[in-house]
Design an enzyme around this catalytic site. Structure first.
Site, mmCIF file in Angstrom:
data_model
loop_
_atom_site.group_PDB
_atom_site.id
_atom_site.type_symbol
_atom_site.label_atom_id
_atom_site.label_comp_id
_atom_site.label_asym_id
_atom_site.label_seq_id
_atom_site.Cartn_x
_atom_site.Cartn_y
_atom_site.Cartn_z
ATOM 1 N N ASN A 1 -21.314 12.543 49.767
ATOM 2 C CA ASN A 1 -22.111 13.718 49.688
ATOM 3 C C ASN A 1 -22.635 14.029 51.066
ATOM 4 O O ASN A 1 -23.618 13.248 51.501
ATOM 5 C CB ASN A 1 -23.090 13.561 48.589
ATOM 6 C CG ASN A 1 -23.626 14.959 48.052
ATOM 7 O OD1 ASN A 1 -24.616 14.850 47.653
ATOM 8 N ND2 ASN A 1 -23.244 16.216 48.600
ATOM 9 N N ASN B 1 -27.555 24.787 50.929
ATOM 10 C CA ASN B 1 -26.080 24.520 50.464
ATOM 11 C C ASN B 1 -24.950 25.161 51.375
ATOM 12 O O ASN B 1 -25.377 25.990 52.207
ATOM 13 C CB ASN B 1 -25.734 25.190 49.207
ATOM 14 C CG ASN B 1 -26.516 24.312 48.178
ATOM 15 O OD1 ASN B 1 -26.817 23.059 48.167
ATOM 16 N ND2 ASN B 1 -27.322 24.955 47.130
ATOM 17 N N ASN C 1 -29.083 12.666 47.094
ATOM 18 C CA ASN C 1 -28.436 12.081 48.410
ATOM 19 C C ASN C 1 -29.050 12.345 49.650
ATOM 20 O O ASN C 1 -28.792 11.752 50.663
ATOM 21 C CB ASN C 1 -27.026 12.299 48.099
ATOM 22 C CG ASN C 1 -26.178 11.746 47.060
ATOM 23 O OD1 ASN C 1 -26.439 10.361 46.865
ATOM 24 N ND2 ASN C 1 -25.411 12.306 46.264
ATOM 25 N N ASN D 1 -34.110 20.184 40.122
ATOM 26 C CA ASN D 1 -32.997 21.083 40.098
ATOM 27 C C ASN D 1 -32.373 21.124 38.689
ATOM 28 O O ASN D 1 -32.356 19.932 37.836
ATOM 29 C CB ASN D 1 -32.091 21.011 41.227
ATOM 30 C CG ASN D 1 -31.498 19.561 41.122
ATOM 31 O OD1 ASN D 1 -32.133 18.720 40.432
ATOM 32 N ND2 ASN D 1 -30.625 19.295 42.364
ATOM 33 N N HIS E 1 -29.658 20.729 35.660
ATOM 34 C CA HIS E 1 -28.499 20.020 35.222
ATOM 35 C C HIS E 1 -28.036 20.138 33.798
ATOM 36 O O HIS E 1 -28.640 20.242 32.876
ATOM 37 C CB HIS E 1 -28.585 18.473 35.612
ATOM 38 C CG HIS E 1 -28.814 18.148 36.986
ATOM 39 N ND1 HIS E 1 -27.676 18.059 37.721
ATOM 40 C CD2 HIS E 1 -29.899 18.011 37.668
ATOM 41 C CE1 HIS E 1 -28.284 17.687 38.990
ATOM 42 N NE2 HIS E 1 -29.570 17.693 39.030
ATOM 43 N N ASN F 1 -26.281 22.590 37.772
ATOM 44 C CA ASN F 1 -25.227 21.842 38.405
ATOM 45 C C ASN F 1 -24.702 21.102 36.867
ATOM 46 O O ASN F 1 -25.375 20.874 36.095
ATOM 47 C CB ASN F 1 -26.137 20.663 38.856
ATOM 48 C CG ASN F 1 -26.889 21.015 40.127
ATOM 49 O OD1 ASN F 1 -26.008 21.367 41.153
ATOM 50 N ND2 ASN F 1 -27.993 21.395 40.307
ATOM 51 N N ARG G 1 -24.025 23.126 42.008
ATOM 52 C CA ARG G 1 -24.253 24.375 42.165
ATOM 53 C C ARG G 1 -24.642 24.745 43.727
ATOM 54 O O ARG G 1 -25.256 24.180 44.187
ATOM 55 C CB ARG G 1 -25.394 24.858 41.464
ATOM 56 C CG ARG G 1 -26.143 26.167 41.423
ATOM 57 C CD ARG G 1 -27.493 26.292 40.855
ATOM 58 N NE ARG G 1 -28.390 25.379 41.677
ATOM 59 C CZ ARG G 1 -29.840 25.402 41.522
ATOM 60 N NH1 ARG G 1 -30.324 26.677 40.501
ATOM 61 N NH2 ARG G 1 -30.691 24.666 41.821
ATOM 62 N N CYS H 1 -23.677 13.088 43.538
ATOM 63 C CA CYS H 1 -24.896 13.802 43.320
ATOM 64 C C CYS H 1 -25.883 12.794 42.723
ATOM 65 O O CYS H 1 -25.869 12.478 41.732
ATOM 66 C CB CYS H 1 -24.550 15.145 42.296
ATOM 67 S SG CYS H 1 -26.065 15.906 42.167
ATOM 68 N N GLY I 1 -27.911 14.445 40.022
ATOM 69 C CA GLY I 1 -27.038 14.290 38.904
ATOM 70 C C GLY I 1 -26.669 13.167 38.034
ATOM 71 O O GLY I 1 -26.897 12.875 37.019
#
Length: 277
Positions: free
Chosen positions: A11, A62, A73, A161, A163, A194, A213, A221, A224
């Site tokens: 990543n 992003n 990450n 964020n 998920h 995500n 996302r 991730c 994630g």
């Protein structure tokens, strides 16, 4: 713009240090820089900025120009960058994020260089409206979701964020590119989401693939992986300490029962340094 290209389990990020703030039109810059054919190539553009609340602030744009609240990450890459470049001498740092507040980071060094990073990712958010979803429930566990003729069961977790964790028969061969974008933009998720596709191998190992996302399919991730461990515990599938295996490598994730915090341990690597523009 002087930058360092880094990655956490594949990543990858363009890291910029030394600016007082992000530039104007940073979204356009991120799109250009992250382009893998005409730019440097990355999943995101990351700025390490001054903070009034922590040792450093991390801002992540992003590859599509949107800003992410948090990235597990990226925070490991930021920690390694500031430590290896002697902007920080302590093995314990605090890094401010946009969506998850101030996070504590512990460095493991070998011969003066950071080998791995352990991050206190904070408490998972499980309340449906706060993830956010449109479902007003305290926890959304094994909930049905239908999209384009496909029916899945998902568990919702926010790690700063949002998920959506879905269990599939074989995550490694699952068609993430087909289903990820459809689920990302589902009406149940007002700020998009995500999507993690996970297969439980044992009480101590989960294989996971991800659609992020704002970035699409990535090799790893961190948030994630944390969300997947939390979802797996909520569904009674794993213990509270688990290895999450991603396409780019493994992360060790722990959901500590004593403080309710999730801890992530993994590596970060420097690829090269360069100049943009």
């Amino acid at each position: 713009m002087i930058f360092t290209k880094m990655h956490g389990l594949g990543n990858d990020f363009v890291i910029v240090y030394g600016e007082a703030e992000m530039p104007d039109r940073v979204a356009e810059l991120a799109i250009a820089v992250c382009n893998r054919h005409f730019g440097v190539g990355a999943d995101g553009l990351v700025y390490i900025l001054p903070s009034e609340r922590a040792d450093f602030m991390m801002r992540i744009i992003n590859s599509d120009g949107t800003e992410a609240e948090q990235c597990g990450n990226a925070i490991r890459c930021v920690a390694k960058y500031v430590a290896d470049n002697r902007h920080a001498v302590s093995d314990e740092l605090t890094i401010e994020t946009r969506g998850a507040g101030v996070q504590r980071v512990q460095l493991n060094r070998i011969d003066g260089k950071v080998e791995s990073v352990r991050v206190d990712m904070g408490e998972p958010v499980l309340e449906g409206l706060k993830v956010p979803t449109t479902i007003d429930e305290k926890r959304i566990v094994d909930c049905p979701i239908e999209v384009d003729g496909g029916l899945f069961q998902f568990t919702a977790v926010s790690m700063g964020n949002p998920h959506c964790v879905i269990y599939v028969e074989d995550a490694a061969s699952f068609n993430v590119a087909a289903w990820g974008p459809k689920l990302e933009t589902h009406p149940l998720f007002p700020r998009k989401i995500n999507v993690e596709f996970a297969t439980v191998k044992s009480r101590g190992e989960v294989e996971m693939r991800v659609w992020e996302r704002g970035a699409g399919q990535t090799l790893a991730c961190g948030t994630g992986a944390c969300a997947t461990l939390v979802a797996s515990v909520l569904n009674g599938l794993t213990d509270r300490q688990t290895t999450v295996s991603l396409a780019g490598g493994d992360l060790r994730i722990e959901w500590n029962a004593a403080d309710n915090h999730v801890y992530m341990t993994g590596a970060a690597e420097v690829v090269f340094e360069g100049r943009w523009g």
